[in-house]
Design an enzyme around this catalytic site. Structure first.
Site, mmCIF file in Angstrom:
data_model
loop_
_atom_site.group_PDB
_atom_site.id
_atom_site.type_symbol
_atom_site.label_atom_id
_atom_site.label_comp_id
_atom_site.label_asym_id
_atom_site.label_seq_id
_atom_site.Cartn_x
_atom_site.Cartn_y
_atom_site.Cartn_z
ATOM 1 N N SER A 36 0.778 -1.325 -0.020
ATOM 2 C CA SER A 36 0.102 0.080 0.092
ATOM 3 C C SER A 36 0.949 1.379 0.001
ATOM 4 C CB SER A 36 -0.900 -0.188 1.113
ATOM 5 O OG SER A 36 -1.467 1.601 1.533
ATOM 6 N N HIS A 90 -1.431 -1.448 -4.074
ATOM 7 C CA HIS A 90 -2.533 -0.888 -3.551
ATOM 8 C C HIS A 90 -2.813 0.524 -3.195
ATOM 9 C CE1 HIS A 90 -6.114 -2.088 -0.724
ATOM 10 N NE2 HIS A 90 -5.879 -1.049 -0.025
ATOM 11 N N ASP A 149 -4.882 3.696 -1.580
ATOM 12 C CA ASP A 149 -5.739 3.856 -0.810
ATOM 13 C C ASP A 149 -6.300 5.383 -0.802
ATOM 14 O OD1 ASP A 149 -6.090 1.565 1.092
ATOM 15 O OD2 ASP A 149 -3.861 2.062 1.564
ATOM 16 N N MET A 188 -9.031 8.278 0.154
ATOM 17 C CA MET A 188 -9.669 8.530 1.364
ATOM 18 C C MET A 188 -10.386 10.080 1.187
ATOM 19 S SD MET A 188 -7.275 6.866 4.379
ATOM 20 C CE MET A 188 -6.557 5.288 4.277
ATOM 21 N N HIS A 220 -8.538 1.222 -3.572
ATOM 22 C CA HIS A 220 -9.545 0.909 -2.279
ATOM 23 C C HIS A 220 -9.986 2.294 -2.145
ATOM 24 C CE1 HIS A 220 -9.578 -0.159 2.151
ATOM 25 N NE2 HIS A 220 -10.866 -0.014 1.730
ATOM 26 N N MET A 258 -12.097 4.571 -0.093
ATOM 27 C CA MET A 258 -13.002 4.769 1.275
ATOM 28 C C MET A 258 -13.546 6.236 1.309
ATOM 29 S SD MET A 258 -9.709 3.188 3.352
ATOM 30 C CE MET A 258 -8.716 3.196 1.916
ATOM 31 N N MET A 308 -11.488 -5.958 5.946
ATOM 32 C CA MET A 308 -10.452 -5.065 6.285
ATOM 33 C C MET A 308 -10.161 -5.729 7.761
ATOM 34 S SD MET A 308 -9.991 -2.607 4.491
ATOM 35 C CE MET A 308 -9.092 -1.596 5.841
ATOM 36 N N GLY A 316 -8.671 4.220 7.473
ATOM 37 C CA GLY A 316 -8.320 5.446 7.543
ATOM 38 C C GLY A 316 -6.912 5.669 7.718
ATOM 39 N N GLY A 325 -2.866 3.778 8.053
ATOM 40 C CA GLY A 325 -1.547 2.749 7.889
ATOM 41 C C GLY A 325 -1.192 2.584 9.547
ATOM 42 N N GLY A 326 -0.260 1.347 9.781
ATOM 43 C CA GLY A 326 0.122 1.177 10.965
ATOM 44 C C GLY A 326 -0.544 0.771 12.138
ATOM 45 N N ASP A 375 -6.583 -6.574 4.369
ATOM 46 C CA ASP A 375 -5.772 -5.118 4.750
ATOM 47 C C ASP A 375 -5.695 -4.505 5.957
ATOM 48 O OD1 ASP A 375 -5.166 -2.495 4.022
ATOM 49 O OD2 ASP A 375 -6.681 -1.995 2.938
ATOM 50 N N GLY A 376 -4.752 -4.554 6.510
ATOM 51 C CA GLY A 376 -4.506 -3.736 7.669
ATOM 52 C C GLY A 376 -3.720 -4.396 8.869
ATOM 53 N N GLY A 432 1.149 -2.052 4.088
ATOM 54 C CA GLY A 432 1.865 -1.028 4.117
ATOM 55 C C GLY A 432 3.212 -0.512 4.582
#
Ligand code: DX5
Ligand code: ZN
Length: 222
Positions: free
Chosen positions: A10, A35, A37, A39, A68, A70, A139, A144, A146-147, A177-178, A199
């Protein structure tokens, strides 16, 4: 049937000031997909990127783009993100009152349709459209940022979805993912996932090739 292990770094955790070379580092390092993201500061608290950056990513790598969304009302932007270069386009079930129609719109625009579930959304929410998608994305954190930490209780949802996909003989990839890293990817793979977004675990490592190889090894281990 579970497909080959695919690692999708990501770019949320990449250095956006040097995005082209970040992309080269993962392509050379053996990544399967990229990937992306998106948002909007509405569906999720964070704001990231739009179609312009997706176009720039498309020009900077030959890897498939797994985009993706969001964002609220994603159906308004489906065609634009596919035109920008999305190979797979994911929309959240929580944002789509007319989910079946919105997924069909993605395929009509020429991309693989991916349906995404928040951690609090049950597998049953997408059961009626399972035959109309190319990918399901579970998910394993609240979207919202990373990390974040992998939510262990999602393993049961992955197991359920893998069973439904196999029982029906569907050609559907099952992505997570996540919070995916060397310590969590094995459990997700054993539960039935075959596409893994990462990510921090990839872009936080100096040697991207080594990080991707380590993830792949852990996902392929029985
Ligand atoms: C979270 C995003 C993820 C995120 C994953 O909302 O959808 O793709 O970048 O980051 P890590 O792998 O650091 O949890
Ligand atoms: Zn994502």
């Amino acid at each position: 049937m579970k497909g080959p292990v695919r690692i999708a770094p990501s770019i949320l955790s990449a250095d956006f000031a040097t995005l082209a070379s970040e992309l080269q580092s993962i392509e050379r390092g053996g990544a399967d997909w990229v990937h992306v993201d998106v948002m909007d500061g509405r569906f999720v608290p964070n704001i990231t990127i739009g179609p312009l950056i997706v176009q720039a990513v498309r020009r900077s790598t030959s890897l498939p783009l797994d985009v993706h969304l969001m964002i609220v009302e994603p159906e308004r932007y489906v065609a634009e993100f596919v035109r920008a270069g999305a190979s797979t386009l994911g929309i959240h079930v929580e944002t789509c009152p007319h989910l079946h129609r919105s997924l069909a719109q993605i395929r009509e625009a020429g991309a693989r349709a991916s349906v995404v579930l928040n951690p609090s959304t049950p597998a049953a929410a997408i059961e009626p459209v399972l035959g109309d998608v190319d990918q399901v994305l579970v998910m394993t954190v609240n979207p919202g940022f990373g990390g974040q930490k992998f939510i262990q209780s999602m393993l049961e949802k992955i197991t359920t979805l893998r069973r439904w996909i196999d029982e029906r003989g569907l050609d559907v990839t099952l992505e997570v993912d996540g919070g995916i890293g060397p310590e969590t990817i094995g459990a997700a793979a054993r539960a039935g996932a075959d596409v893994f977004v990462a990510g921090t675990a990839v872009f936080g490592a100096r040697d991207r090739g080594a990080a991707i190889a380590e993830l792949r090894r852990a996902a392929e281990a029985r």
